[in-house]
Motif scaffolding. Sequence first.
Motif, PDB file in Angstrom:
ATOM      1  N   ASP A 439       0.761  -1.172   0.185  1.00  0.00           N
ATOM      2  CA  ASP A 439      -0.025  -0.040  -0.031  1.00  0.00           C
ATOM      3  C   ASP A 439       0.853   1.239  -0.045  1.00  0.00           C
ATOM      4  N   GLU A 442       2.574   1.640  -3.293  1.00  0.00           N
ATOM      5  CA  GLU A 442       1.417   2.231  -4.339  1.00  0.00           C
ATOM      6  C   GLU A 442       1.228   3.683  -4.104  1.00  0.00           C
ATOM      7  N   ARG A 443       1.017   3.962  -2.934  1.00  0.00           N
ATOM      8  CA  ARG A 443       0.520   5.691  -2.522  1.00  0.00           C
ATOM      9  C   ARG A 443       1.884   6.436  -3.017  1.00  0.00           C
ATOM     10  N   THR A 444       3.214   6.053  -2.670  1.00  0.00           N
ATOM     11  CA  THR A 444       4.426   6.853  -3.231  1.00  0.00           C
ATOM     12  C   THR A 444       4.221   6.952  -4.718  1.00  0.00           C
ATOM     13  N   PHE A 445       4.234   5.879  -5.560  1.00  0.00           N
ATOM     14  CA  PHE A 445       4.316   5.748  -6.680  1.00  0.00           C
ATOM     15  C   PHE A 445       3.082   6.747  -7.260  1.00  0.00           C
ATOM     16  N   ASN A 446       1.872   6.666  -7.032  1.00  0.00           N
ATOM     17  CA  ASN A 446       0.690   7.118  -7.481  1.00  0.00           C
ATOM     18  C   ASN A 446       0.856   8.852  -7.245  1.00  0.00           C
ATOM     19  N   HIS A 447       1.609   9.145  -6.235  1.00  0.00           N
ATOM     20  CA  HIS A 447       1.890  10.767  -5.721  1.00  0.00           C
ATOM     21  C   HIS A 447       2.600  11.133  -6.939  1.00  0.00           C
ATOM     22  N   TRP A 449       3.377   9.876  -9.965  1.00  0.00           N
ATOM     23  CA  TRP A 449       2.925   9.567 -11.177  1.00  0.00           C
ATOM     24  C   TRP A 449       1.924  10.768 -11.556  1.00  0.00           C
ATOM     25  N   SER A 450       0.984  11.408 -10.547  1.00  0.00           N
ATOM     26  CA  SER A 450       0.144  12.087 -10.585  1.00  0.00           C
ATOM     27  C   SER A 450       0.460  13.457 -11.111  1.00  0.00           C
ATOM     28  N   SER A 451       1.640  13.919 -10.226  1.00  0.00           N
ATOM     29  CA  SER A 451       2.268  15.005 -10.429  1.00  0.00           C
ATOM     30  C   SER A 451       2.809  15.299 -11.887  1.00  0.00           C
TER      31      SER A 451
END
Length: 613
Positions: A439, A442-447, A449-451
Amino acid sequence: MDGDTANVPLLWVKAVLKTLRESIGDKKLLALSVLGIQSSGKSTLLNAMFGLQFAVGTGRCTRGVFMQLVPVLDNTKTYDYVLVIDTEGLRAPELAHEKRSHDNELATFVVGLGDVTIVNVKGDNTAEVEDVLQIVVHAFLRLKLANDRLKLKQKCVFVHQNVSAPDANDKLTQQRTRFVSSLDKMTEEAARELNIADINAFRQVIDFDSETNVWYFSDLWYGDPPMAPVNPGYSTCVNIVKDALFFGSSLTQRGTYLTITDTISRIEDLWNGILKDDFVFSFRNSLEVKAYNSMDQQCQSLTWTLEKYVLEFVRSEAKSMLVSCLNDHELENAFLKIVTQVATELEKQVKSSCNELDSFVERSTLKDVMMQWTESKKNSFLLLEKNLVLKAKYNISNIKEEIKIQRLKSREKTNHEMKINELARNLAIEMKGTIPERDKLERTFNHFWSSWIDQLGIKDDIEFLSIADQIKFLLFNKFPSLTAFFNADPSCEHLRKLEGSISSHQILTEHFSRLTSWVVFGRENSDKCRNQTVDIINQTFRKIDSRLLEFDSQDIRFDISYVTEIMNIIVNDIDDHNDHTRNTYKFNFLPPFRAMIVNHVAVHVSIFFYEIK
């Protein structure tokens, strides 16, 4: 029928008739209805004929449709009651602009309910009633195609009140002949509009004999009421009509009569059919229906020319001009130039389309009828021009943004790969000696990626209508006369291709009509017609399958114009078949068949475009 709302409260009517059935049993009924212009003496005629007390007076004294049961005491009759149906008058001034649609729906409902309809005319002029009867015939033909349970084969008689000349019947023979000839011509025209090949006379739809089913007699009063004495000859004449209806002819003799249960079903089927298929009711007569259909077909052809221009311009010329730009500044300049170019060209083409429409109307034999819709059609072209410019601007903007994003992606790809690797190493060092939690990873990656996505400036397409809804909207606009025949819940089975998806058992008898001119040389076997129909429609399906394969290979965005193109293939092929200029088939395709094929293809292309999206 409630006259104030022009509506049949089906639940209430059915409840009343069911209670009546419980009270007297499921008796057989002979339905006798009356139809005529306002204040022509319809209710007075029924009151005198059956001893009833329908409301009478000047103006719109009867509002809606009323019925009463009259018991039959003659044991020789095979029906138990006469269902007497009184109606409000046609052409009521109070209804103003609503009266045409209201009158046509009312007349269709009343004539459809009555086994025999008395058409009541004040004087000897049948012009007003003639227009209404034309629409009734057209509506009957459509209703029978849409619902095979409606076996409508009604009869009508004419009663001319206020004609006192004793020799009127002989003197007006030629007028009656012209009247019937006009109805025959319009009936044939209505059948031709629906591609029904074996209908060419009024009496094939509504049984009527101009020699034996017409009566003339003087008015109820001598002079002006209230001081005028009653004309005793009026009741005598009404009694003659009554004897002719019930004793002296086959007018009221039928193989079977509807029971109260059957009458409930007839009222429900007839009213639901009228509500569902209201296309013809806004027209004055069959000639107007033909003129409108012809004009609408021409307008659709011109509309497709405009849509096709925009579609091809965006896909080829606009895209080429944008791709050739070297930087974002050139892209923006080219975008403005392209939008201006397409707007200017569309303005020219719309003017040309309006001129073509004028020429079409001028050449038409129905020019005088078409003139009433010319301005509204031109205004619809001007509105279409604005919508097409906005649509082109939106699509060209999408292409521009895609090009910018592709170039940005190419430039940034290497940088992002290096950044991802660096972040991964840093994270690994930071978490050294610990078990990584999925988890948290995934949170670190999504942060991150979104930026990065935010930096690209990508915006999701806003889809106001789903593909299926856009296609449904197109069908109801392109095929307004077919809405009654569309299946409300078509099969959504996924097909690999259209060819071979329709089998002969799906082709019904109401889908085709054999040509009368060839029947004398031997009637076509229905199974043979069905097999030939499958062969014909598979040729159309092959064209559509081929076009869909092209769309798939081109990696295109969905555009409703592609569906219009597919629908035009169906329309052109079915019209070409029904013209019989390039084939020798001995049958026509009817509207229910066209609707079935359109519906079938619409479901398939909806799934197809959703998947390639």
